[in-house]
Every structure is written in C-alpha cells, then in structure tokens.
Scaffold this active site. Structure first.
Site, PDB file in Angstrom:
ATOM      1  CG  HIS A 157      -2.012  -1.094   1.174  1.00 23.29           C
ATOM      2  ND1 HIS A 157      -3.309  -0.654   0.662  1.00 23.29           N
ATOM      3  CD2 HIS A 157      -1.949  -2.562   1.257  1.00 23.29           C
ATOM      4  CE1 HIS A 157      -3.878  -1.942   0.670  1.00 23.29           C
ATOM      5  NE2 HIS A 157      -3.232  -2.764   0.828  1.00 23.29           N
ATOM      6  CG  ASP A 364       0.431   8.859   0.065  1.00 19.92           C
ATOM      7  OD1 ASP A 364       0.561   7.879   0.608  1.00 19.92           O
ATOM      8  OD2 ASP A 364      -0.299   9.898   0.622  1.00 19.92           O
TER       9      ASP A 364
END
Length: 471
Positions: A157, A364
C-alpha cells in the site's frame, strides 16, 4: 468453495460506513470481505506478557475477524521498530530517518514467523490468501516453510523505494527474495512497479518476462493495481444528514471566505510543513487574498511513540503559529490546524465545503483522500483538487492541478489558479475526475487483484525454467 483469507498487521473493519473513522485500507479490505466469504487475520493491537498464539474469533461489521495478541517486545521491535522506524521512512525516501538496528530485524522475522504458525491451521485447501503491506513482506515465505501451497498474493500500500535507497537496508536482498514466495505481488502504481523491476534486474540479476519472475522453481507475477474507494457510496454519504449538517456549519464559519482543505495522518511523508509554507507564499505573493481565504488542515496524530512524529508535530505547531501571528487579523485566522480524527460522514461534509482540496504528500503509495475529496463534491459547484505528482493517485487523476510539493512557488501558483478557476472549468475537470474515481473504485481494484491471484499462472514450474541472467 474457496474462501478469501485477508491478512494485515492490524484488523480494523468499520462497523458502519458513515460512523467509523477507519482509514482507506480498512475500508477497502472490509469491502473485499463483504463480497467474498472469508476471514480477516491480524494483530489485535493488544500486548500480553508471553505470546500464546491463541486466536480470538469475532464478527465485526459483517466481517469475520481472527485476532492474535503480541508480546510487548514484539510491538517494540516489529511494529514501532522495523515497520515504522526502518521500512516506513526508507520506503518513503527518508533514509535519513531510517533506523537500522539488529533487534528490529529480529523482531520483524519473529513476528512474521509467529503469524505464519498461528495462521496456517486456519487455511483450508482451497482458500486464497491475500497479505497486505510492508509489515508482512516475509509472511508467504514463512507459510511456504510450513507447507502451505495455496495461492498467496501480496499487495503493497506504500511506495516501493528506488534501488539505491533500498540497498541501504541491511539484508535487503533477503527481504526482496522473500517476495518471490508469493504467486502475485501488487503495487499501487506503475512507478512503484518499475522501481521493483529495476531492483530485480540490477541487484538480483533476474529477468522479468511477461510480467513474471521465476525463482527457485516458482513463478511470481507482478503488476500495478491502483486502489480505489467506495466511490458511489461516499458520494451518497456526502448528501446525508450528518454530512449536510457539517457542511452547513463549515460554510457558516467561512463567512464568505474560500476554504483550502488538507486531510492527512500526521506524518512527515505528507508534506504538511511544505504545504504550510506554500500557503504562506500565496499570502505573501497575493495580498489580495488576505481575509478572503483560509487553510483548514486536519492532521490526525499517529505513532506518537516514534520520535520523528513528535518532531514533525512540534514543527507544524511552530510554523502554523508563526504564519497566523504574521498574517492574522482580529476576525481572520489564516490557518485552522486541527489534530483530531473525524467520522467519515463528517469528513464528507467538510470535503464538500472546501473550494480547494490540497493533497500534496512528498511520497505516497496512492492517497485516497484525493479520491474522497472528488467523490464528495457538489456536481453543480465542485471544488478543485491540487495534487502532488508524488502521490500514486496522480497517475490516474490527470485533471487535478498536479504540483511538485517541494516547490512552494509552484504549489502557491496552483493554489491561486484553483481559487480563481471559473466554474465551467471546475465542472469539466471534476466530471472527468469523478468518472475515473467511479470506474476505478475499490470493487474494481478488489476484483482485478483477486482474479489475477486466482489465475492458474503461478506456483511451481519445471526444473530448469529459471531466468537468471548469465554472469
């Protein structure tokens, strides 16, 4: 009939889509398990004096969960240590903050071994296992050691680091080779996939052929699977009572001013200090915006035991205080800085009230706040998304205003453009963004990954099928 066994460090299924404060990963995994029967296995978050491996089975929000407690030493070495003080900063390009301590690595290996030994008896012959995130990279190798031959997939993730950054990690080769025990390894973005491929090619001297790597007679497929949100449900949530009440309360407090909104976990990877400085640049370069705009930054505290997080919180307190002291008037505060979590239905209303969504992480994996902001907008009068090029979401959301968050001037200019953008252009950009958020939602992500994992394209291959480069 095969079940889906989901494994993550923490198990946190939301009890209600509107009431909970669960993050993007929890919402996505809960959605997967509501569609496919199965179990969500992981750490309870509790510690005990001596590890027992005893499992607590519960039903939460329509999801069957299996929880196991860890020892305090496990938490310190595996979670606070290797996961959050070693891998997290390294994978987010902060090698200067990464702590490489032998005890951390030992704790990481120990907990993954304990997870495997506890989980293995729960896995039926036909079950498919889906393991999540950087806490559990070696878990498939441990399960294989115990004789588990099921299809096992892994999804990361967070970003995958560049090759040279990763090689600063002691035993980096061992960590990466453990990923080759999976049948499928998924990443959030093409950028992460390419970085992984570069390491495989240059450090392990292996060839990736047709999206697969063959190692020790096992074929591991790799791919990019960008995660989404429950887009239609979140858009509907933004029109419900709590969201509407929150929207009206925010709009009343705006007093006709435009609101720039940031919603993040309090983390050095989110670029919050750089964001504050870019906003200050806007006020300095465009004094006409004074008293006509404000920044609302919601930053939920996390990992308070880690020193780097204590330091970023102190810096943000100082920067926001300095900017407010320099620019505030008796009836206007330039930055409203809030350190607490909000319910999802409240957030939906806050998103909808903001004329600009400012999502500018320095690094991110995806960033689901960007997608939630778009989903919550009023189709007749939507806001504008300003998005970091270093968020995985930027690969999908090209109609946002894409910025380099390290450049305060570039971000400031994008903020000025967003605040002044004509309604027609706002609607056009939002419509294209919303179409993508709806198309690439969490169900599409889930179905794509699980279908790829269930394909009979992995597992053992014939001897001699290796593809290591000749030296």
């Amino acid at each position: 009939m095969s079940r889906l066994i989901v494994v993550s460090n923490r198990v946190n299924p939301p009890s209600d889509a509107g009431v909970g404060t669960a993050g993007g990963l929890a919402m996505a995994l809960a959605a997967a398990l509501r569609e496919y029967s199965g179990v969500w296995f992981g750490w309870s978050g509790e510690t005990i004096e001596t590890f027992t491996g005893q499992i607590s089975m519960q039903k939460i929000g329509g999801v069957t969960v299996a929880l196991v407690d860890l020892e305090e030493q496990d938490r310190e070495e595996y979670y606070d240590g290797y996961a959050n003080r070693t891998l997290w900063p390294l994978f987010h390009s902060r090698t200067d903050l990464a702590a490489y301590e032998r005890s951390f690595g030992e704790g990481y290996e120990r907990v993954n071994r304990r997870f495997a030994e506890t989980l293995a008896p729960l896995i039926g012959p036909e079950d498919v296992v889906w393991i999540h995130d950087y806490h559990l990279i070696p878990l498939a190798a441990e399960l294989r050691r115990l004789g588990v031959a099921n299809r096992i997939g892994f999804f990361l993730h967070i970003p995958w680091p560049g090759r040279r950054q990763l090689t600063t990690l002691p035993q980096h080769r061992q960590l990466v080779e453990s990923l080759l025990s999976y049948d499928l390894v998924g990443f959030q973005s093409r950028d992460a996939l390419e970085a992984f491929g570069d390491y495989i090619s240059r450090e392990l001297e292996m060839i990736i052929h047709d999206g697969a790597i063959i190692h020790d007679s096992r074929r591991t497929r790799i791919g990019a699977f960008p995660i989404g949100i429950e887009a239609a449900a979140f858009a509907e949530l933004a029109t419900q009572d709590v969201a509407r009440e929150t929207f009206e309360r925010i709009r009343l407090s705006q007093a006709g001013r435009k609101m720039i909104l940031g919603v993040d976990r309090l983390d050095y990877s989110k670029g919050l200090e750089e964001r504050f400085l870019a906003y200050e640049q806007l006020l300095a370069d465009h004094p006409d915006w004074a008293e006509r705009v404000f920044l609302l930054q919601i930053a939920t505290p996390s990992r308070d035991a880690v020193q780097a997080y204590q330091e970023i919180r102190a810096r943000l307190d100082g920067v926001s205080g300095r900017i407010n002291g320099a620019y505030a008037t008796i009836d206007w505060v330039p930055i409203r800085y809030v350190n607490r979590a909000h319910r999802r239905d409240e957030l939906a209303g806050i998103y909808r009230a903001a004329q600009v969504g400012l999502v500018t992480p320095l690094r991110d994996g995806m960033n689901l706040v960007a997608k939630e902001y778009v989903a919550a907008q009023d189709p007749e009068d939507p806001g504008v998304l300003v998005l970091s090029r270093y968020a995985g979401a930027a690969e999908q959301m090209e109609d946002a205003l894409i910025v380099n968050p390290f450049s305060r001037e570039e971000t400031s200019e994008a903020l000025g453009r967003a605040l002044a953008m004509p309604k027609r252009e706002r609607i056009t950009r939002w419509r294209r963004l919303m179409d993508g958020v709806l198309r690439d939602d969490v169900a599409a992500w889930r179905d794509c990954f699980v279908a790829a994992l269930r394909l009979d394209a992995g597992g053992d291959v014939a001897e001699g099928g290796g593809n290591r480069k000749a030296s």
